[in-house]
Design a protein around this motif. Structure first.
Motif, mmCIF file in Angstrom:
data_model
loop_
_atom_site.group_PDB
_atom_site.id
_atom_site.type_symbol
_atom_site.label_atom_id
_atom_site.label_comp_id
_atom_site.label_asym_id
_atom_site.label_seq_id
_atom_site.Cartn_x
_atom_site.Cartn_y
_atom_site.Cartn_z
ATOM 1 N N ARG A 91 21.791 50.220 29.485
ATOM 2 C CA ARG A 91 23.187 50.642 29.589
ATOM 3 C C ARG A 91 23.783 50.375 30.969
ATOM 4 O O ARG A 91 24.928 49.925 31.070
ATOM 5 C CB ARG A 91 23.348 52.095 29.196
ATOM 6 N N ILE A 92 22.981 50.593 32.033
ATOM 7 C CA ILE A 92 23.544 50.421 33.369
ATOM 8 C C ILE A 92 23.970 48.968 33.568
ATOM 9 O O ILE A 92 25.066 48.677 34.052
ATOM 10 C CB ILE A 92 22.513 50.825 34.454
ATOM 11 N N ALA A 93 23.092 48.052 33.152
ATOM 12 C CA ALA A 93 23.439 46.636 33.280
ATOM 13 C C ALA A 93 24.698 46.324 32.478
ATOM 14 O O ALA A 93 25.592 45.620 32.942
ATOM 15 C CB ALA A 93 22.276 45.765 32.805
ATOM 16 N N GLY A 94 24.770 46.901 31.269
ATOM 17 C CA GLY A 94 25.960 46.693 30.451
ATOM 18 C C GLY A 94 27.208 47.200 31.142
ATOM 19 O O GLY A 94 28.238 46.513 31.192
ATOM 20 N N TYR A 95 27.131 48.400 31.705
ATOM 21 C CA TYR A 95 28.293 48.949 32.412
ATOM 22 C C TYR A 95 28.708 48.031 33.550
ATOM 23 O O TYR A 95 29.898 47.786 33.769
ATOM 24 C CB TYR A 95 27.987 50.332 32.993
ATOM 25 N N ILE A 96 27.712 47.531 34.273
ATOM 26 C CA ILE A 96 28.051 46.712 35.439
ATOM 27 C C ILE A 96 28.765 45.443 35.006
ATOM 28 O O ILE A 96 29.731 45.016 35.642
ATOM 29 C CB ILE A 96 26.777 46.395 36.261
ATOM 30 N N VAL A 97 28.314 44.859 33.888
ATOM 31 C CA VAL A 97 28.981 43.640 33.418
ATOM 32 C C VAL A 97 30.427 43.942 33.032
ATOM 33 O O VAL A 97 31.353 43.220 33.410
ATOM 34 C CB VAL A 97 28.214 43.036 32.232
ATOM 35 N N ILE A 98 30.625 45.041 32.292
ATOM 36 C CA ILE A 98 31.992 45.403 31.888
ATOM 37 C C ILE A 98 32.864 45.626 33.118
ATOM 38 O O ILE A 98 33.968 45.088 33.242
ATOM 39 C CB ILE A 98 31.956 46.677 31.014
ATOM 40 N N ILE A 99 32.335 46.409 34.064
ATOM 41 C CA ILE A 99 33.113 46.722 35.264
ATOM 42 C C ILE A 99 33.431 45.451 36.039
ATOM 43 O O ILE A 99 34.572 45.229 36.463
ATOM 44 C CB ILE A 99 32.343 47.731 36.148
ATOM 45 N N SER A 100 32.420 44.579 36.192
ATOM 46 C CA SER A 100 32.684 43.404 37.026
ATOM 47 C C SER A 100 33.653 42.453 36.340
ATOM 48 O O SER A 100 34.392 41.736 37.017
ATOM 49 C CB SER A 100 31.378 42.702 37.396
ATOM 50 N N GLY A 101 33.686 42.479 34.989
ATOM 51 C CA GLY A 101 34.710 41.696 34.301
ATOM 52 C C GLY A 101 36.102 42.143 34.696
ATOM 53 O O GLY A 101 36.953 41.328 35.081
ATOM 54 N N PHE A 102 36.330 43.460 34.655
ATOM 55 C CA PHE A 102 37.651 43.965 35.026
ATOM 56 C C PHE A 102 37.947 43.719 36.500
ATOM 57 O O PHE A 102 39.078 43.420 36.875
ATOM 58 C CB PHE A 102 37.755 45.457 34.702
ATOM 59 N N VAL A 103 36.907 43.844 37.324
ATOM 60 C CA VAL A 103 37.131 43.629 38.756
ATOM 61 C C VAL A 103 37.568 42.191 39.008
ATOM 62 O O VAL A 103 38.467 41.944 39.814
ATOM 63 C CB VAL A 103 35.868 43.972 39.569
ATOM 64 N N SER A 104 36.934 41.234 38.301
ATOM 65 C CA SER A 104 37.337 39.845 38.492
ATOM 66 C C SER A 104 38.804 39.651 38.111
ATOM 67 O O SER A 104 39.538 38.928 38.783
ATOM 68 C CB SER A 104 36.473 38.918 37.640
ATOM 69 N N MET A 105 39.229 40.333 37.026
ATOM 70 C CA MET A 105 40.632 40.258 36.634
ATOM 71 C C MET A 105 41.532 40.745 37.759
ATOM 72 O O MET A 105 42.492 40.070 38.158
ATOM 73 C CB MET A 105 40.876 41.134 35.407
ATOM 74 N N VAL A 106 41.212 41.928 38.278
ATOM 75 C CA VAL A 106 42.030 42.502 39.344
ATOM 76 C C VAL A 106 42.060 41.577 40.553
ATOM 77 O O VAL A 106 43.103 41.349 41.169
ATOM 78 C CB VAL A 106 41.480 43.883 39.749
#
Lengths: 193, 285
Positions: free
Chosen positions: B72-87
């Motif tokens: 789950r932690i790895a999954g969260y990090i991928v989701i978060i970093s996707g949004f961060v790249s957008m920002v």
């Protein structure tokens, strides 16, 4: 060679990751209760950061740049670092149990240590070559270790100090960190680079 | 439905005040220290983090039944970093100056502990709407905290607010505060002020409850009087001033503390009082 030495000195003392760039403050505040913990954390970070500098350099220049995927660097780097940390943990547990016992509990924390990702990003931003990247990662991590060990030593004495109630715990630790940072800023006078 | 709205509102409030990620939970220190040299930087950082926090909370809560526990932690990090790249791309395209001044700290939102902590502690266990509200509340709490720190540092350290000079001509800026080490010291003092305010308000609540108990035993005239007094009490609590009467009321159990120590305490308190007042005014807004 002297260039590398200057880069190293610059990273450890002048542009210290914690006191000058504010990278890795969470573990700096969180794991600095005891000098032993601080040394363990520092060594684990040094280990991971040096390796991750090398790996992220390869990933960036030979995969991302080649396929024009530079915009994926944040995602790619964090994944590489997470995987690397996991791999190191498994490797140490299997082959170097003594080191694993010493550093094991700190390793999972390192994935979310912004110093590791930060150094990878800064290396790309500054356009370092492979050797420079690795030395940058190593010396930034040494700077981190130096800072956290000094701070842990001070903090141990701080626990016995008599300070106003509202300042107990975190606030006085932050003020202390500020004073140490002020001392470190004295190195800015040395014009190295 | 009505109850639900109320719940959501209280959740928003807990992110902003009671559980404030910066002042109470002490999460996400790096961006807090690094980007508070000026108010626009702080607002930019805060809003970027709020956006990422809200979106990632929503998505993680949507996917909470599909992500296997082990990764789950790895999954969260991928989701978060996707949004961060957008920002990151949005800021680079539309606010190039902000991008330059925040620099490496925009991609570093990925490893901001607040976001991962909320994903792990809240979004992975709750439905979508509360998770979104939680993200907004925590994000705004973070933003408000950053703006408070930045305004203290910028006004006292550079004599400007958002780039506009506001201090009188004779004012000599305390340049130490906008230097890197000023960040640690400012944050330390502000957290101490928040601790002090919280402890005080707790004490007031306690003494209020006590006095209410007493009042209920006596006749109605006296009760009214004591109520008036209570109102006075709360008034004085709004502006945090060290009131010797109140202190002695509240800290019955702490009488063993010597007078000298108390005096010391009130001195330091009056030092941080200014900061505390600043802070209170802004949280009210």
């Amino acid at each position: 060679m002297s260039d590398l030495f200057i880069l190293m000195l610059n990273c450890v003392l002048v542009e210290n990751f914690i006191f000058h760039k504010f990278l890795g403050c969470c573990p700096f505040m969180g794991v600095s209760n005891k000098p032993d913990n601080a040394i363990g954390m520092g060594l684990a970070v040094t280990f991971v950061m040096t390796l991750s500098s090398a790996v992220t350099y390869v990933v960036y220049h030979y995969i991302l740049v080649r396929f024009n995927l530079e915009y994926l660097q944040t995602i790619a780097f964090i994944l590489v670092i997470a995987a690397l940390v996991q791999f190191i943990e498994m490797f140490l547990r299997k082959f170097v149990p003594a080191l694993y016992n010493a550093l094991g509990i700190f390793l999972p924390l390192i994935t979310t240590n912004c110093a590791v990702l930060g150094s990878a990003l800064l290396e790309v931003e500054k356009g370092y070559n492979f050797i420079y990247s690795v030395v940058f990662g190593l010396s930034a991590a040494l700077g981190f270790t130096l800072a956290i060990v000094i701070f842990a030593g001070v903090r141990q004495r701080l626990e016995l100090a008599d300070c106003p109630k509202a300042f107990k715990g975190m606030p006085i630790a932050l003020v202390t960190a500020g004073l140490i940072a002020m001392a470190f800023s004295g190195f800015t006078g040395m014009s190295l680079s | 439905m009505r109850v639900k709205v109320k719940e959501l509102f209280s959740q928003l409030k807990s992110g902003l005040l009671d559980q404030n990620p910066t002042f109470v939970q002490l999460l996400g220190l790096c961006p807090t220290l690094a980007t508070t040299t000026s108010v626009p930087n702080a607002i930019g950082m805060g809003l970027a983090a709020t956006f990422v926090l809200t979106c990632s909370n929503g998505l993680i809560s949507l996917l909470r039944k599909f992500i296997p526990k082990e990764v789950r932690i790895a999954g969260y990090i991928v989701i978060i970093s996707g949004f961060v790249s957008m920002v990151q791309m949005i800021i680079k395209a539309y606010f190039p100056e902000l991008d330059k001044s925040l620099g490496v700290f925009i991609p570093l939102i990925v490893v901001n502990c607040i976001i991962l902590a909320r994903a792990e502690a809240y979004a992975s266990k709750n439905p979508v709407l509360p998770s979104l509200i939680d993200g907004v509340g925590m994000g705004l709490g973070f933003t408000v905290a950053l703006v408070i720190i930045a305004s203290v540092r910028e006004v006292l350290g550079a004599g400007t607010f958002g780039g506009i000079k506001i201090t009188p001509a004779g004012y000599e800026p305390i340049q130490m505060l906008i230097m890197p080490y000023g960040a640690f010291i400012t944050l330390g003092f502000l957290i101490a002020a928040v601790n002090f305010i919280r402890k005080n308000s707790e004490n007031i609540k306690k003494s209020k409850a006590d006095s209410e108990k007493e009042a209920s035993n006596e006749n109605s005239v006296l009760k009214q009087e004591s109520e008036e007094m209570e109102i006075n009490d709360t008034d004085s609590s709004g502006i945090v001033i060290v009131n010797p009467n109140k202190d002695s009321n509240a800290s019955d159990s702490e009488e063993s503390v010597s007078d000298k120590k108390d005096a010391d305490k009130s001195e330091t308190v009056s030092e941080i009082k200014d900061d505390g007042d600043d802070k209170e005014g802004e949280t009210d807004v």
